[in-house]
Scaffold this motif. Structure first.
Motif, PDB file in Angstrom:
ATOM      1  N   ASN A 179       0.871  -1.174   0.000  1.00 42.87           N
ATOM      2  CA  ASN A 179       0.000   0.000   0.000  1.00 42.87           C
ATOM      3  C   ASN A 179       0.911   1.229   0.000  1.00 42.87           C
ATOM      4  O   ASN A 179       1.489   1.573   1.026  1.00 42.87           O
ATOM      5  CB  ASN A 179      -0.885  -0.049   1.254  1.00 42.87           C
ATOM      6  N   VAL A 180       1.075   1.847  -1.166  1.00 38.40           N
ATOM      7  CA  VAL A 180       2.094   2.884  -1.327  1.00 38.40           C
ATOM      8  C   VAL A 180       1.464   4.181  -1.819  1.00 38.40           C
ATOM      9  O   VAL A 180       0.591   4.159  -2.687  1.00 38.40           O
ATOM     10  CB  VAL A 180       3.178   2.444  -2.340  1.00 38.40           C
ATOM     11  N   ILE A 181       1.875   5.298  -1.247  1.00 34.85           N
ATOM     12  CA  ILE A 181       1.593   6.600  -1.834  1.00 34.85           C
ATOM     13  C   ILE A 181       2.939   7.176  -2.230  1.00 34.85           C
ATOM     14  O   ILE A 181       3.802   7.403  -1.372  1.00 34.85           O
ATOM     15  CB  ILE A 181       0.881   7.548  -0.849  1.00 34.85           C
ATOM     16  N   LYS A 203       0.588  -2.339   5.965  1.00 37.95           N
ATOM     17  CA  LYS A 203       1.522  -1.231   6.159  1.00 37.95           C
ATOM     18  C   LYS A 203       1.340  -0.201   5.049  1.00 37.95           C
ATOM     19  O   LYS A 203       1.208  -0.549   3.877  1.00 37.95           O
ATOM     20  CB  LYS A 203       2.959  -1.738   6.141  1.00 37.95           C
ATOM     21  N   LEU A 204       1.347   1.060   5.450  1.00 36.18           N
ATOM     22  CA  LEU A 204       1.287   2.142   4.479  1.00 36.18           C
ATOM     23  C   LEU A 204       2.709   2.671   4.261  1.00 36.18           C
ATOM     24  O   LEU A 204       3.416   2.973   5.219  1.00 36.18           O
ATOM     25  CB  LEU A 204       0.389   3.267   4.998  1.00 36.18           C
ATOM     26  N   VAL A 205       3.108   2.760   2.991  1.00 34.47           N
ATOM     27  CA  VAL A 205       4.423   3.294   2.650  1.00 34.47           C
ATOM     28  C   VAL A 205       4.202   4.608   1.912  1.00 34.47           C
ATOM     29  O   VAL A 205       3.474   4.644   0.923  1.00 34.47           O
ATOM     30  CB  VAL A 205       5.213   2.300   1.773  1.00 34.47           C
ATOM     31  N   VAL A 206       4.797   5.685   2.409  1.00 33.49           N
ATOM     32  CA  VAL A 206       4.665   6.990   1.772  1.00 33.49           C
ATOM     33  C   VAL A 206       6.063   7.467   1.421  1.00 33.49           C
ATOM     34  O   VAL A 206       6.921   7.589   2.297  1.00 33.49           O
ATOM     35  CB  VAL A 206       3.983   8.005   2.708  1.00 33.49           C
ATOM     36  N   VAL A 207       6.301   7.703   0.142  1.00 29.76           N
ATOM     37  CA  VAL A 207       7.632   8.125  -0.274  1.00 29.76           C
ATOM     38  C   VAL A 207       7.539   9.371  -1.134  1.00 29.76           C
ATOM     39  O   VAL A 207       6.542   9.631  -1.798  1.00 29.76           O
ATOM     40  CB  VAL A 207       8.377   7.031  -1.070  1.00 29.76           C
ATOM     41  N   ASP A 218       3.321   0.680  11.406  1.00 30.70           N
ATOM     42  CA  ASP A 218       2.342   0.459  10.341  1.00 30.70           C
ATOM     43  C   ASP A 218       2.446   1.491   9.222  1.00 30.70           C
ATOM     44  O   ASP A 218       1.721   1.406   8.239  1.00 30.70           O
ATOM     45  CB  ASP A 218       0.912   0.436  10.898  1.00 30.70           C
ATOM     46  N   VAL A 219       3.336   2.468   9.379  1.00 39.45           N
ATOM     47  CA  VAL A 219       3.569   3.440   8.307  1.00 39.45           C
ATOM     48  C   VAL A 219       5.075   3.633   8.146  1.00 39.45           C
ATOM     49  O   VAL A 219       5.801   3.770   9.122  1.00 39.45           O
ATOM     50  CB  VAL A 219       2.937   4.819   8.616  1.00 39.45           C
ATOM     51  N   LEU A 220       5.503   3.635   6.892  1.00 41.08           N
ATOM     52  CA  LEU A 220       6.891   3.964   6.578  1.00 41.08           C
ATOM     53  C   LEU A 220       6.901   5.230   5.742  1.00 41.08           C
ATOM     54  O   LEU A 220       6.240   5.290   4.707  1.00 41.08           O
ATOM     55  CB  LEU A 220       7.531   2.819   5.784  1.00 41.08           C
ATOM     56  N   LEU A 221       7.635   6.234   6.208  1.00 42.39           N
ATOM     57  CA  LEU A 221       7.780   7.474   5.458  1.00 42.39           C
ATOM     58  C   LEU A 221       9.222   7.619   4.997  1.00 42.39           C
ATOM     59  O   LEU A 221      10.149   7.494   5.802  1.00 42.39           O
ATOM     60  CB  LEU A 221       7.414   8.681   6.335  1.00 42.39           C
ATOM     61  N   ILE A 222       9.400   7.877   3.714  1.00 45.18           N
ATOM     62  CA  ILE A 222      10.719   8.201   3.191  1.00 45.18           C
ATOM     63  C   ILE A 222      10.570   9.498   2.424  1.00 45.18           C
ATOM     64  O   ILE A 222       9.781   9.575   1.477  1.00 45.18           O
ATOM     65  CB  ILE A 222      11.273   7.093   2.268  1.00 45.18           C
ATOM     66  N   ARG A 238      -7.999   8.958   1.163  1.00 43.61           N
ATOM     67  CA  ARG A 238      -8.081   7.522   0.889  1.00 43.61           C
ATOM     68  C   ARG A 238      -8.878   6.783   1.957  1.00 43.61           C
ATOM     69  O   ARG A 238      -8.926   5.548   1.939  1.00 43.61           O
ATOM     70  CB  ARG A 238      -6.667   6.931   0.813  1.00 43.61           C
ATOM     71  N   TYR A 250      -4.120   5.405   9.754  1.00 46.56           N
ATOM     72  CA  TYR A 250      -2.687   5.687   9.636  1.00 46.56           C
ATOM     73  C   TYR A 250      -2.322   7.088  10.121  1.00 46.56           C
ATOM     74  O   TYR A 250      -1.164   7.490  10.037  1.00 46.56           O
ATOM     75  CB  TYR A 250      -2.225   5.515   8.190  1.00 46.56           C
TER      76      TYR A 250
END
Lengths: 364, 364
Positions: A301-303, A318-322, B335-339, B358, B363
């Motif tokens: 689940n990516v933004i 898991k939410l991935v925000v890059v 539960d969240v990954l920020l890059i 969304r 999150y």
């Protein structure tokens, strides 16, 4: 599915003991690549391999060779496989001992058997074409004393694969093998492609148990001698004890090196069914669906903002925000997060060593 | 600790109701910044704030104002605070209503009280200097009808802070305030610094309850009228019901805007105790210990190759392996990954909106 009478003699051996370290941290020593649902389809690579072979081989004729530590995962993912069809290697000894054992085992069950041997951790996208190719391959090795390997029509000068040079065509699409070349450099790989004579070695083999046993005895006598010593034990309750006592004495060698590169009855069936060995993050990326920014998400689940050419993997939920990421691997495996340029993935080997040096084997 | 007799009249109000959205995903609506152990010291920012004030204010005179949803975390992190010292705001209404309530509450307990009001989510690195400054501040507001704010010696043309222009010095280090300026642009901030007349507004205030009540009544009569209506309820069992019924009727306004910018008895104590409001990832990075490659790790377990200028946060027990990353925020909050590039962190606001759009509020 329509099975012909001859199918009763057709067997499949799924090799399922690899550790897949190149896909770390997603692939781990306690859950290697073949057990992972890389593409978010709901089926692991092993399960996809099983599904693919089912139209050609009766389920009771499908065997899995794996390592003791993975047996529970095999049972869980393939409950259809009877316990006695799971061969447990006590040690890791590359493909030749694995295949030799399977051949001796099957020969004891059915001396007229033919078999296909396939890795469990590759990707094949066109199952229908695969099915036709395997049928043709069985037909061929049942009529000839032949060791048959599947050769993939190469689409790029890949340096990570082995190449097969074809010789004379003996039947449509079936050629004598002229040479094997392991992992050429880029220039040579390009030359190979340009000649049109070279195919990728997929590591998928077909033969009769007679032919492969004969070849092992001739070209790998040290290996044959291990198994011939237990010839009366295969297919009996004594087989397991025999293997436990003797398998570790096998040389660790690939079937290519032990037999295929030496034998004179080696043939290649040239095929084109959308194959990748998924040996690298790059190949996983190439084989994944991508969005308009060339990002591949699997089931993560990516933004992504201002980000192109990445491959993302993350645990469910898991939410991935890059923002501002380009051409990277972002692999969140729960207890390990890897961020690495795709072009630098060979560096993962160094990382694994460093993790070991830090005594953090739990992350491997 | 040595407390003087006058200390019995000294109170501290810790404001602990903020949501800290700029530190997403590490800071979350259900666990904002002040409750986090950002620096891996074993103490959260709130706990560090409490520890810092203890040498100056008796523990029974320390109050926490927070939101109902955070009360369990306050109890858990500061078990020393008695239940009746935790003021629970039924609604979020910025700092003026929060401070007004605390002032009315304390005045009911002790009409001779003086008080310090402090945010719970700032960083102060030199506790000893802080202690001296606070003592001097209390001494001052106990002798004068003065609203005192702490002004930080600025070290860079920061555009995220408010600035205080100083006027006449009334006692050593204590000046009349000439003007307040919120968040100037870069050029103006540089001018401010160059003149030597401007200090950062730390949002830490000292005054007697008499002075602040008087000022609220004069400059924020709509606010005062809310609390004056319950003047007999403060300090009684009726206080809670009164607040629940009336707090929502307060205007949402900052104490700076409601009182400090209007009053004519506002003073600043110029201090230098290593302060940051930790309002941005960048400021957290600036205040973190860094390795020789300028990477800040907090308590994250990181192996970094060819990577510089990053800030890493990750859950305990997680291994982060990066290659070729520069000047980024890598924040794994479970539960969240920020890059995100450090230079792009204002983009986090957009991300939060997108997550809401969304329908993935879990999150936030």
């Amino acid at each position: 599915m329509i099975l012909t009478p001859s199918d009763t003699h057709r067997y499949c051996v799924i090799m399922c003991g690899g550790i897949g370290s190149r896909f770390w941290p997603y692939s781990r020593t306690d859950k290697p690549k073949q057990f992972l649902d890389f593409f978010g389809t709901g089926r692991s690579l092993l399960q996809m391999c099983y599904d693919r072979i089912l139209p050609v081989v009766r389920p009771e004729n499908i065997l899995v060779v794996t390592n003791r530590r993975y047996v529970d995962m095999v049972r869980e993912q393939l409950p259809e496989i009877a316990e006695e069809r799971i061969l447990l290697e006590p040690d890791r000894r590359n493909t030749a001992p694995c295949i030799a054992w399977a051949a001796y085992h099957i020969a004891a069950l059915d001396p007229e058997a033919s078999m296909i041997v396939t890795p469990s951790d590759h990707l094949i996208t066109r199952d229908n074409v695969f099915e036709q190719c395997v049928r043709r391959g069985f037909d061929f090795v049942e009529r000839h004393d032949a060791l048959l390997t599947l050769g993939i029509n190469p689409t790029r000068p890949e340096t990570g694969y082995g190449y097969i040079q074809i010789g004379k065509e003996v039947e449509p699409g079936l050629m004598k093998v002229k040479t094997f070349t392991e992992k050429p450099d880029k220039e040579l790989a390009q030359v190979f492609i340009d000649t049109g004579e070279f195919f990728w070695n997929a590591g998928i083999f077909l033969w009769s148990v007679k032919s492969i046993r004969q070849a092992i005895r001739r070209y790998a006598p040290d290996l044959a001698s291990v198994f011939d010593a237990g010839i009366d034990d295969f297919g009996t309750p004594r087989e397991r004890a025999f293997i436990d006592a003797n398998f570790g004495g096998c040389p660790s060698i690939s079937i290519d090196f032990a037999v295929m590169e030496k034998a004179d009855n080696v043939y290649v069936e040239c095929v084109n069914f959308g194959w990748s060995d998924l040996g690298t993050w790059g190949s996983l990326y190439e084989n994944s669906r991508k969005d308009s920014n060339d990002n591949a998400y699997g089931h993560a689940n990516v933004i992504a903002y201002n980000s192109t050419g990445n491959i993302f993997l993350a645990p469910e939920g898991k939410l991935v925000v890059v923002n501002g990421m380009h051409d990277c691997i972002v692999a969140d495996a729960g207890d390990v997060l890897l961020i690495c340029p795709k072009s630098d993935e060979q560096h993962i080997k160094v990382m694994l060593t460093d993790v070991q040096l830090r005594n953090e084997d739990r992350y491997l």
